[in-house]
Design an enzyme around this catalytic site. Sequence first.
Site, PDB file in Angstrom:
ATOM      1  N   GLU A 150      61.318 145.062 105.835  1.00 33.10           N
ATOM      2  CA  GLU A 150      62.493 145.770 106.371  1.00 33.10           C
ATOM      3  C   GLU A 150      62.828 147.007 105.536  1.00 33.10           C
ATOM      4  OE1 GLU A 150      65.778 143.092 106.943  1.00 33.10           O
ATOM      5  OE2 GLU A 150      64.966 142.392 108.839  1.00 33.10           O
ATOM      6  N   GLU A 307      61.028 137.913 112.723  1.00 32.32           N
ATOM      7  CA  GLU A 307      62.129 137.106 112.183  1.00 32.32           C
ATOM      8  C   GLU A 307      63.225 136.936 113.225  1.00 32.32           C
ATOM      9  OE1 GLU A 307      64.141 138.502 108.711  1.00 32.32           O
ATOM     10  OE2 GLU A 307      62.289 139.120 107.743  1.00 32.32           O
TER      11      GLU A 307
HETATM   12  C1  GLA Z   1      66.210 140.027 106.867  1.00 34.60           C
HETATM   13  C2  GLA Z   1      65.168 139.887 105.775  1.00 34.60           C
HETATM   14  C3  GLA Z   1      64.950 138.470 105.341  1.00 34.60           C
HETATM   15  C4  GLA Z   1      66.240 137.706 105.290  1.00 34.60           C
HETATM   16  C5  GLA Z   1      66.907 137.765 106.630  1.00 34.60           C
HETATM   17  C6  GLA Z   1      68.180 136.975 106.701  1.00 34.60           C
HETATM   18  O1  GLA Z   1      65.731 140.092 108.128  1.00 34.60           O
HETATM   19  O2  GLA Z   1      63.944 140.459 106.125  1.00 34.60           O
HETATM   20  O3  GLA Z   1      64.329 138.504 104.081  1.00 34.60           O
HETATM   21  O4  GLA Z   1      67.056 138.252 104.314  1.00 34.60           O
HETATM   22  O5  GLA Z   1      67.235 139.106 106.890  1.00 34.60           O
HETATM   23  O6  GLA Z   1      68.727 137.002 107.998  1.00 34.60           O
END
Ligand code: GLA
Length: 667
Positions: A150, A307
């Site tokens: 991210e 995710e």
């Molecule tokens: C992001 C991050 C993860 C985690 C999630 C929690 O998407 O990539 O490492 O912190 O948020 O929702």
Amino acid sequence: MKPKLPTKLLYGGDYNPEQWPESVWLEDVRLMRAAGVNMISLGIFSWAKLQPTEKRWDFGWLDRGMDLLAKNNISVCLATATASPPPWLSTKYPEVLPVTADGVTLQIGSRQQYSPSSRVYQKFAAALVRKIAARYRRHPALAAWHINNEYACHLQECHGADSTRAFRDWLRTKYRALAALNAAWGTAFWSQAYGAWDEVLTPRRAPYHSNPTQCLDFKRFTSDAFLALHRMEAAILRAATPAIPLTTNFMGFFKPLDYRAWAPEIDFVAWDSYPDPVDEKAARHAGAVGHDLMRSLKPDRPFVLMEQATSAVNWRPVNLPKRPGIMRLQSLQVLARGGDGVMFFQWRASIAGAEKFHSGLVQHVPAAASRVFAEVKALGAELKKLAPVAGSLVHNRVALAFDWHAWWAVELESKPGRIDYAAWAQALHRWFYEHNIGVDFVHPGSSLAAYDLVVAPALYLLPAKSAVNLTAFVARGGTLLATYFSGIVDEHEHVVPGGYPALLREVLGLWVEEWAPYPEGRKNGVRFGGRKVTCDHWCDLLHLEGAQALANYTGDFFAGRPAVTRHSHGRGAAYYLGTRLDAAGLDLLLGRVVREAKVAPVLRTPAGVEATVRESTKHRFLFLLNHTDKATKVSLGGYRGRELLTGKIASRSLLLPPLGVTVIQIP
Ligand code: GLA
């Protein structure tokens, strides 16, 4: 050699075994297999474990983890682990730490505490990636690379010394001569002219509005600076493993990064989706519109949802769980909208750290007693039945023109009113979503040949080439719908004079003399055909030049003047929406536009039932998702085929249970 893309539906999540004793790993893989997990993202935040000091490396634990996963037939999307540098790095080299616009240096103890332009960070990150690539390039578990994590999620810009130097370099490449920069930034205004490159800074906290073109260039630079980091890692990985596909996880409507510029640099799109369970109705559209934007970045292949949460997250002030059935429904929506992977953050909920109250596939309670794990297992079994869907694509005839540069520019300070660019695009998308009409997101300057209808909301910044492209699309027979505050400025954020939107005047058959942006809560009326509807937010004051008025304002000093228009141009038609209509008004307008463009819904369904189609060379797959709590009968029109989840033949109509989903395979 081309990277080998995933060919099956992926199921799994982030796996952080470094947080657990190795005895737990055995239970992990046993449960992964029970749940049907076939891919996990490994080691995303493990830099400190892999390189505990500048000179010491420890790969033993990762070797054992990779071997264990390979033995259990679970593929690995292996992280490059560069997202959270270890404390020793900034203790020894404090210049890696990022600096805010106020000059505050952000410290260690969280994550992402690095400046994208830090040469020291780049050197150490590259060394780490080289080590990981060399060590695992032939490992049987390695199926994909997960670069960083991210990008820019928390650290969205940096004003430190390295960033300032890199910004100047970027500007030199773009403008070559300082005179060109002065002209582009309009520095004759407020005595801002630069006499030497060293005077040029990132837009730091200043007494009043900063130069808007400087701010816009800084946003462009920042997206490029993060992309340069990604490219650096990608080059190392490509050299080591040309056949292994690489990706990084995007975040949907994420303003700091122009994902369209990023897309060519990854092999498949991966993204993270976290709609708030508090408002399920908003969540179903938030998921859908995010999938559509992300899928459109690489429309020739499925995306992967890298995710989502099985249930609650930890980072909102109040974190509601997903009630039974919602996680499944949202996961199957990923498939419905062109995704081939349903992954989660994270495999096992942590017991320490800031995310210990974030749900996982495995919760804090024993898996055998866990409601969430039972749903995870059931979904894993269903995904096996949906295997034939893998690789099929989504083809739409409606495009929504969406451009990060327009987004950045329209939301800079000192505008007539506040336009939330993404929200406006999403509001228009929502109408199509609710009517089961598929929408792709495109750049206004890209090929529009596949589309019959293009919706172009608030393209405030519109390069001349894009205006020509939209005009040609209409001339060839397309239908265009443009909205207020479009085509106002060029790439340098300079007004294009001569009656807004000067470059679209010909195709729209009108010009805008003035506008009245409304404060929150103020409304006007619009007479549309025989009906009276309301409007708010913004009212353009138009002069017609060939266009025909479809609706007129009923109030304010411009009562009677046109608010919505249509203009024939070449073989097509261009509509203009000069205000924000209420739901009834939008229905009147978009209903008409869609009829003119001859665009039909996938299927007409009762409210709350989402219908989409994916296509492969052999089959079509009709997805029906019942987002309501009522059993709902759906007429299938001409569709007939086998329901993949039950094996039954579906024709004419079927009954979807509350939150129920069916996927019909049609020969
Ligand atoms: C992001 C991050 C993860 C985690 C999630 C929690 O998407 O990539 O490492 O912190 O948020 O929702």
